[in-house]
Design a protein around this motif. Structure first.
Motif, PDB file in Angstrom:
ATOM      1  N   GLY A  81     -10.401  16.777  -6.354  1.00 40.90           N
ATOM      2  CA  GLY A  81      -9.747  17.402  -7.494  1.00 40.90           C
ATOM      3  C   GLY A  81      -8.334  17.882  -7.212  1.00 40.90           C
ATOM      4  O   GLY A  81      -7.645  18.331  -8.113  1.00 40.90           O
ATOM      5  N   GLU A  82      -7.890  17.789  -5.951  1.00 36.84           N
ATOM      6  CA  GLU A  82      -6.553  18.253  -5.568  1.00 36.84           C
ATOM      7  C   GLU A  82      -5.655  17.140  -5.050  1.00 36.84           C
ATOM      8  O   GLU A  82      -4.437  17.299  -5.016  1.00 36.84           O
ATOM      9  CB  GLU A  82      -6.658  19.314  -4.460  1.00 36.84           C
ATOM     10  CG  GLU A  82      -7.399  20.560  -4.842  1.00 36.84           C
ATOM     11  CD  GLU A  82      -7.571  21.492  -3.653  1.00 36.84           C
ATOM     12  OE1 GLU A  82      -6.729  21.456  -2.732  1.00 36.84           O
ATOM     13  OE2 GLU A  82      -8.553  22.230  -3.637  1.00 36.84           O
ATOM     14  N   LEU A  83      -6.244  16.024  -4.600  1.00 30.94           N
ATOM     15  CA  LEU A  83      -5.484  14.966  -3.946  1.00 30.94           C
ATOM     16  C   LEU A  83      -6.146  13.621  -4.208  1.00 30.94           C
ATOM     17  O   LEU A  83      -7.370  13.511  -4.194  1.00 30.94           O
ATOM     18  CB  LEU A  83      -5.431  15.214  -2.435  1.00 30.94           C
ATOM     19  CG  LEU A  83      -4.666  14.217  -1.584  1.00 30.94           C
ATOM     20  CD1 LEU A  83      -3.167  14.308  -1.859  1.00 30.94           C
ATOM     21  CD2 LEU A  83      -4.933  14.466  -0.095  1.00 30.94           C
ATOM     22  N   LYS A  84      -5.315  12.624  -4.453  1.00 28.83           N
ATOM     23  CA  LYS A  84      -5.786  11.246  -4.572  1.00 28.83           C
ATOM     24  C   LYS A  84      -5.149  10.449  -3.448  1.00 28.83           C
ATOM     25  O   LYS A  84      -3.952  10.595  -3.177  1.00 28.83           O
ATOM     26  CB  LYS A  84      -5.375  10.657  -5.922  1.00 28.83           C
ATOM     27  CG  LYS A  84      -5.792   9.208  -6.107  1.00 28.83           C
ATOM     28  CD  LYS A  84      -5.378   8.699  -7.480  1.00 28.83           C
ATOM     29  CE  LYS A  84      -5.870   7.286  -7.701  1.00 28.83           C
ATOM     30  NZ  LYS A  84      -5.522   6.790  -9.046  1.00 28.83           N
ATOM     31  N   VAL A  85      -5.928   9.624  -2.776  1.00 33.49           N
ATOM     32  CA  VAL A  85      -5.412   8.739  -1.727  1.00 33.49           C
ATOM     33  C   VAL A  85      -5.464   7.312  -2.247  1.00 33.49           C
ATOM     34  O   VAL A  85      -6.504   6.845  -2.706  1.00 33.49           O
ATOM     35  CB  VAL A  85      -6.219   8.872  -0.418  1.00 33.49           C
ATOM     36  CG1 VAL A  85      -5.853   7.771   0.560  1.00 33.49           C
ATOM     37  CG2 VAL A  85      -5.991  10.226   0.214  1.00 33.49           C
ATOM     38  N   VAL A  86      -4.316   6.657  -2.192  1.00 34.47           N
ATOM     39  CA  VAL A  86      -4.206   5.253  -2.576  1.00 34.47           C
ATOM     40  C   VAL A  86      -3.811   4.472  -1.338  1.00 34.47           C
ATOM     41  O   VAL A  86      -2.764   4.722  -0.747  1.00 34.47           O
ATOM     42  CB  VAL A  86      -3.153   5.055  -3.697  1.00 34.47           C
ATOM     43  CG1 VAL A  86      -2.962   3.578  -3.987  1.00 34.47           C
ATOM     44  CG2 VAL A  86      -3.552   5.811  -4.948  1.00 34.47           C
ATOM     45  N   LYS A  87      -4.675   3.540  -0.937  1.00 39.38           N
ATOM     46  CA  LYS A  87      -4.409   2.718   0.236  1.00 39.38           C
ATOM     47  C   LYS A  87      -3.836   1.380  -0.240  1.00 39.38           C
ATOM     48  O   LYS A  87      -4.399   0.757  -1.123  1.00 39.38           O
ATOM     49  CB  LYS A  87      -5.694   2.512   1.023  1.00 39.38           C
ATOM     50  CG  LYS A  87      -6.283   3.844   1.498  1.00 39.38           C
ATOM     51  CD  LYS A  87      -7.599   3.673   2.205  1.00 39.38           C
ATOM     52  CE  LYS A  87      -7.495   3.000   3.522  1.00 39.38           C
ATOM     53  NZ  LYS A  87      -6.657   3.583   4.540  1.00 39.38           N
ATOM     54  N   LEU A  88      -2.703   0.982   0.363  1.00 41.39           N
ATOM     55  CA  LEU A  88      -2.058  -0.264  -0.027  1.00 41.39           C
ATOM     56  C   LEU A  88      -1.784  -1.109   1.209  1.00 41.39           C
ATOM     57  O   LEU A  88      -1.043  -0.694   2.111  1.00 41.39           O
ATOM     58  CB  LEU A  88      -0.747   0.006  -0.765  1.00 41.39           C
ATOM     59  CG  LEU A  88      -0.042  -1.253  -1.258  1.00 41.39           C
ATOM     60  CD1 LEU A  88      -0.775  -1.847  -2.455  1.00 41.39           C
ATOM     61  CD2 LEU A  88       1.398  -0.961  -1.604  1.00 41.39           C
ATOM     62  N   ASN A  89      -2.367  -2.288   1.235  1.00 49.07           N
ATOM     63  CA  ASN A  89      -2.148  -3.241   2.314  1.00 49.07           C
ATOM     64  C   ASN A  89      -0.785  -3.901   2.085  1.00 49.07           C
ATOM     65  O   ASN A  89      -0.611  -4.652   1.127  1.00 49.07           O
ATOM     66  CB  ASN A  89      -3.274  -4.285   2.307  1.00 49.07           C
ATOM     67  CG  ASN A  89      -3.131  -5.327   3.389  1.00 49.07           C
ATOM     68  OD1 ASN A  89      -2.075  -5.486   3.995  1.00 49.07           O
ATOM     69  ND2 ASN A  89      -4.200  -6.067   3.623  1.00 49.07           N
ATOM     70  N   VAL A  90       0.182  -3.613   2.944  1.00 46.30           N
ATOM     71  CA  VAL A  90       1.543  -4.138   2.750  1.00 46.30           C
ATOM     72  C   VAL A  90       1.614  -5.654   2.925  1.00 46.30           C
ATOM     73  O   VAL A  90       2.550  -6.274   2.421  1.00 46.30           O
ATOM     74  CB  VAL A  90       2.574  -3.438   3.667  1.00 46.30           C
ATOM     75  CG1 VAL A  90       2.726  -1.985   3.293  1.00 46.30           C
ATOM     76  CG2 VAL A  90       2.222  -3.606   5.127  1.00 46.30           C
TER      77      VAL A  90
END
Length: 141
Positions: A81-90
């Motif tokens: 509820g405080e942070l979203k993590v988005v993982k992106l493979n470059v």
């Protein structure tokens, strides 16, 4: 669409990108840790969120990326509820990597309201990551 298992009841929940609100379990209604893997076509929708977004630019061949990833995901689990993590493979999204000038990985970029707030390059100890995140989230609030 991402499937997130609720840490409280174990129910699997489908969570899509949403610019408002935070994900909650459909069964027990507790907040869910918000960790998603973005594809090039979903990246812009995923970084539009009502909470700060920590983007993890990584690649499968990058050893330091694999070292940092568990700590990054733990911060999302500890801050539902405080942070979203988005993982992106470059490797699969070179244009987005170029847009964020991801010259070295791992690269962590904190985004609030669609704007970059701060960034951290390289593998750092978990405590340093936590201190940076605490300080940066407090400043972004």
């Amino acid at each position: 669409m991402t499937i997130i298992a609720c840490p409280h009841c174990g129910k699997k929940n489908r969570v899509g990108p949403r610019p408002e609100g935070v994900p909650r379990c459909g069964n027990c209604h507790n907040l869910l840790p918000w960790i998603v893997e973005a594809a090039p076509e979903t990246f812009d929708a995923e970084i539009a969120a009502s909470v700060p977004v920590l983007v993890d630019f990584w690649a499968p061949w990058c050893g330091p990326c694999r070292m940092v990833s568990p700590a990054v995901e733990a911060h999302a689990r500890n801050r539902p509820g405080e942070l979203k993590v988005v993982k992106l493979n470059v490797d699969t999204a070179p244009d987005i990597g170029a847009r964020y000038q991801a010259m070295s990985i791992p690269l962590l970029v904190l985004i609030r309201g669609g704007q970059e707030v701060d960034r951290m390059v390289g593998a750092v100890p978990e405590r340093q990551l936590r201190d940076w995140l605490d300080r940066t989230l407090a400043a972004a609030a």
